[in-house]
Motif scaffolding. Structure first.
Motif, PDB file in Angstrom:
ATOM      1  N   ILE A 144       0.853  -1.185   0.000  1.00  0.00           N
ATOM      2  CA  ILE A 144       0.000   0.000   0.000  1.00  0.00           C
ATOM      3  C   ILE A 144       0.892   1.238   0.000  1.00  0.00           C
ATOM      4  O   ILE A 144       1.826   1.344   0.810  1.00  0.00           O
ATOM      5  CB  ILE A 144      -0.920   0.035   1.243  1.00  0.00           C
ATOM      6  N   PHE A 145       0.606   2.169  -0.902  1.00  0.00           N
ATOM      7  CA  PHE A 145       1.362   3.411  -1.020  1.00  0.00           C
ATOM      8  C   PHE A 145       0.420   4.589  -0.814  1.00  0.00           C
ATOM      9  O   PHE A 145      -0.777   4.488  -1.076  1.00  0.00           O
ATOM     10  CB  PHE A 145       2.028   3.507  -2.393  1.00  0.00           C
ATOM     11  N   ARG A 146       0.956   5.709  -0.365  1.00  0.00           N
ATOM     12  CA  ARG A 146       0.135   6.908  -0.148  1.00  0.00           C
ATOM     13  C   ARG A 146      -0.419   7.453  -1.454  1.00  0.00           C
ATOM     14  O   ARG A 146      -1.506   8.020  -1.489  1.00  0.00           O
ATOM     15  CB  ARG A 146       0.935   7.998   0.544  1.00  0.00           C
ATOM     16  N   ASN A 147       0.365   7.313  -2.531  1.00  0.00           N
ATOM     17  CA  ASN A 147      -0.064   7.827  -3.832  1.00  0.00           C
ATOM     18  C   ASN A 147       0.666   7.070  -4.937  1.00  0.00           C
ATOM     19  O   ASN A 147       1.581   6.281  -4.667  1.00  0.00           O
ATOM     20  CB  ASN A 147       0.183   9.340  -3.926  1.00  0.00           C
ATOM     21  N   ALA A 148       0.270   7.329  -6.180  1.00  0.00           N
ATOM     22  CA  ALA A 148       0.865   6.630  -7.318  1.00  0.00           C
ATOM     23  C   ALA A 148       2.338   6.987  -7.490  1.00  0.00           C
ATOM     24  O   ALA A 148       3.156   6.143  -7.862  1.00  0.00           O
ATOM     25  CB  ALA A 148       0.082   6.951  -8.588  1.00  0.00           C
ATOM     26  N   ARG A 149       2.707   8.219  -7.213  1.00  0.00           N
ATOM     27  CA  ARG A 149       4.103   8.652  -7.357  1.00  0.00           C
ATOM     28  C   ARG A 149       5.018   7.870  -6.408  1.00  0.00           C
ATOM     29  O   ARG A 149       6.124   7.472  -6.787  1.00  0.00           O
ATOM     30  CB  ARG A 149       4.214  10.152  -7.069  1.00  0.00           C
ATOM     31  N   GLU A 150       4.553   7.614  -5.210  1.00  0.00           N
ATOM     32  CA  GLU A 150       5.340   6.827  -4.248  1.00  0.00           C
ATOM     33  C   GLU A 150       5.540   5.397  -4.773  1.00  0.00           C
ATOM     34  O   GLU A 150       6.623   4.823  -4.644  1.00  0.00           O
ATOM     35  CB  GLU A 150       4.611   6.810  -2.907  1.00  0.00           C
ATOM     36  N   ALA A 151       4.519   4.822  -5.355  1.00  0.00           N
ATOM     37  CA  ALA A 151       4.622   3.477  -5.930  1.00  0.00           C
ATOM     38  C   ALA A 151       5.601   3.464  -7.103  1.00  0.00           C
ATOM     39  O   ALA A 151       6.403   2.528  -7.245  1.00  0.00           O
ATOM     40  CB  ALA A 151       3.249   2.992  -6.376  1.00  0.00           C
ATOM     41  N   GLU A 152       5.559   4.495  -7.923  1.00  0.00           N
ATOM     42  CA  GLU A 152       6.478   4.589  -9.055  1.00  0.00           C
ATOM     43  C   GLU A 152       7.926   4.681  -8.575  1.00  0.00           C
ATOM     44  O   GLU A 152       8.814   4.021  -9.121  1.00  0.00           O
ATOM     45  CB  GLU A 152       6.140   5.801  -9.902  1.00  0.00           C
ATOM     46  N   ARG A 153       8.162   5.460  -7.550  1.00  0.00           N
ATOM     47  CA  ARG A 153       9.521   5.572  -6.995  1.00  0.00           C
ATOM     48  C   ARG A 153      10.011   4.221  -6.472  1.00  0.00           C
ATOM     49  O   ARG A 153      11.166   3.847  -6.677  1.00  0.00           O
ATOM     50  CB  ARG A 153       9.566   6.623  -5.896  1.00  0.00           C
ATOM     51  N   ALA A 154       9.143   3.487  -5.791  1.00  0.00           N
ATOM     52  CA  ALA A 154       9.524   2.170  -5.267  1.00  0.00           C
ATOM     53  C   ALA A 154       9.852   1.217  -6.411  1.00  0.00           C
ATOM     54  O   ALA A 154      10.830   0.466  -6.344  1.00  0.00           O
ATOM     55  CB  ALA A 154       8.395   1.607  -4.402  1.00  0.00           C
ATOM     56  N   ALA A 155       9.067   1.242  -7.475  1.00  0.00           N
ATOM     57  CA  ALA A 155       9.320   0.380  -8.633  1.00  0.00           C
ATOM     58  C   ALA A 155      10.635   0.744  -9.310  1.00  0.00           C
ATOM     59  O   ALA A 155      11.419  -0.127  -9.699  1.00  0.00           O
ATOM     60  CB  ALA A 155       8.160   0.481  -9.618  1.00  0.00           C
ATOM     61  N   ARG A 156      10.904   2.028  -9.417  1.00  0.00           N
ATOM     62  CA  ARG A 156      12.156   2.494 -10.033  1.00  0.00           C
ATOM     63  C   ARG A 156      13.362   2.048  -9.194  1.00  0.00           C
ATOM     64  O   ARG A 156      14.360   1.565  -9.724  1.00  0.00           O
ATOM     65  CB  ARG A 156      12.135   4.016 -10.163  1.00  0.00           C
ATOM     66  N   ARG A 157      13.249   2.174  -7.888  1.00  0.00           N
ATOM     67  CA  ARG A 157      14.337   1.751  -7.002  1.00  0.00           C
ATOM     68  C   ARG A 157      14.559   0.249  -7.103  1.00  0.00           C
ATOM     69  O   ARG A 157      15.700  -0.214  -7.148  1.00  0.00           O
ATOM     70  CB  ARG A 157      14.050   2.158  -5.562  1.00  0.00           C
ATOM     71  N   LEU A 158      13.492  -0.500  -7.168  1.00  0.00           N
ATOM     72  CA  LEU A 158      13.600  -1.956  -7.284  1.00  0.00           C
ATOM     73  C   LEU A 158      14.307  -2.342  -8.582  1.00  0.00           C
ATOM     74  O   LEU A 158      15.204  -3.179  -8.591  1.00  0.00           O
ATOM     75  CB  LEU A 158      12.198  -2.580  -7.229  1.00  0.00           C
ATOM     76  N   LEU A 159      13.925  -1.710  -9.681  1.00  0.00           N
ATOM     77  CA  LEU A 159      14.511  -2.026 -10.984  1.00  0.00           C
ATOM     78  C   LEU A 159      15.988  -1.653 -11.056  1.00  0.00           C
ATOM     79  O   LEU A 159      16.770  -2.340 -11.698  1.00  0.00           O
ATOM     80  CB  LEU A 159      13.734  -1.314 -12.094  1.00  0.00           C
ATOM     81  N   THR A 160      16.382  -0.587 -10.379  1.00  0.00           N
ATOM     82  CA  THR A 160      17.780  -0.147 -10.433  1.00  0.00           C
ATOM     83  C   THR A 160      18.650  -0.760  -9.329  1.00  0.00           C
ATOM     84  O   THR A 160      19.825  -0.407  -9.210  1.00  0.00           O
ATOM     85  CB  THR A 160      17.869   1.404 -10.361  1.00  0.00           C
ATOM     86  N   GLY A 161      18.058  -1.637  -8.529  1.00  0.00           N
ATOM     87  CA  GLY A 161      18.837  -2.330  -7.501  1.00  0.00           C
ATOM     88  C   GLY A 161      19.065  -1.535  -6.234  1.00  0.00           C
ATOM     89  O   GLY A 161      19.873  -1.934  -5.395  1.00  0.00           O
ATOM     90  N   GLN A 162      18.358  -0.438  -6.068  1.00  0.00           N
ATOM     91  CA  GLN A 162      18.471   0.364  -4.855  1.00  0.00           C
ATOM     92  C   GLN A 162      17.549  -0.213  -3.776  1.00  0.00           C
ATOM     93  O   GLN A 162      16.581  -0.884  -4.091  1.00  0.00           O
ATOM     94  CB  GLN A 162      18.086   1.806  -5.138  1.00  0.00           C
ATOM     95  N   PRO A 163      17.849   0.052  -2.522  1.00  0.00           N
ATOM     96  CA  PRO A 163      16.968  -0.430  -1.451  1.00  0.00           C
ATOM     97  C   PRO A 163      15.560   0.132  -1.612  1.00  0.00           C
ATOM     98  O   PRO A 163      15.386   1.313  -1.942  1.00  0.00           O
ATOM     99  CB  PRO A 163      17.610   0.113  -0.176  1.00  0.00           C
ATOM    100  N   VAL A 164      14.583  -0.713  -1.401  1.00  0.00           N
ATOM    101  CA  VAL A 164      13.178  -0.295  -1.503  1.00  0.00           C
ATOM    102  C   VAL A 164      12.622  -0.144  -0.105  1.00  0.00           C
ATOM    103  O   VAL A 164      12.678  -1.069   0.700  1.00  0.00           O
ATOM    104  CB  VAL A 164      12.351  -1.335  -2.297  1.00  0.00           C
ATOM    105  N   LEU A 165      12.120   1.023   0.184  1.00  0.00           N
ATOM    106  CA  LEU A 165      11.477   1.275   1.478  1.00  0.00           C
ATOM    107  C   LEU A 165      10.030   0.842   1.365  1.00  0.00           C
ATOM    108  O   LEU A 165       9.256   1.446   0.628  1.00  0.00           O
ATOM    109  CB  LEU A 165      11.573   2.767   1.831  1.00  0.00           C
ATOM    110  N   MET A 166       9.666  -0.217   2.046  1.00  0.00           N
ATOM    111  CA  MET A 166       8.313  -0.740   1.953  1.00  0.00           C
ATOM    112  C   MET A 166       7.363   0.167   2.689  1.00  0.00           C
ATOM    113  O   MET A 166       7.613   0.573   3.825  1.00  0.00           O
ATOM    114  CB  MET A 166       8.247  -2.159   2.496  1.00  0.00           C
ATOM    115  N   ALA A 167       6.247   0.469   2.036  1.00  0.00           N
ATOM    116  CA  ALA A 167       5.264   1.398   2.601  1.00  0.00           C
ATOM    117  C   ALA A 167       4.473   0.771   3.731  1.00  0.00           C
ATOM    118  O   ALA A 167       4.191   1.391   4.732  1.00  0.00           O
ATOM    119  CB  ALA A 167       4.322   1.891   1.508  1.00  0.00           C
ATOM    120  N   SER A 168       4.038  -0.447   3.549  1.00  0.00           N
ATOM    121  CA  SER A 168       3.265  -1.136   4.605  1.00  0.00           C
ATOM    122  C   SER A 168       3.292  -2.624   4.380  1.00  0.00           C
ATOM    123  O   SER A 168       3.676  -3.113   3.387  1.00  0.00           O
ATOM    124  CB  SER A 168       1.835  -0.657   4.629  1.00  0.00           C
TER     125      SER A 168
END
Length: 64
Positions: A40-64
């Motif tokens: 669960i993310f607060r908004n679509a932009r937060e979800a997009e950032r998490a997906a981008r971080r995941l794809l680039t191998g950066q740590p993903v901060l899980m929302a919930s």
């Protein structure tokens, strides 16, 4: 405000987010983004950032 958004990262469809009473829930479009499935993310932009971080191998901060 829309109830759902397609999340794309580097021309790849990561998934969709659908708004419910808790926020925006992520549904993965491919195995590359499966780690975000159901999050669960607060908004679509937060979800997009998490997906981008995941794809680039950066740590993903899980929302919930």
């Amino acid at each position: 405000m829309s109830d759902s958004y397609v999340i794309e990262v580097s021309s790849q469809t990561a998934g969709i987010v659908v708004r419910d009473r808790r926020g925006y829930q992520f549904f993965a479009a491919s195995h590359l983004f499966q780690r975000l499935e159901g999050q669960i993310f607060r908004n679509a932009r937060e979800a997009e950032r998490a997906a981008r971080r995941l794809l680039t191998g950066q740590p993903v901060l899980m929302a919930s």
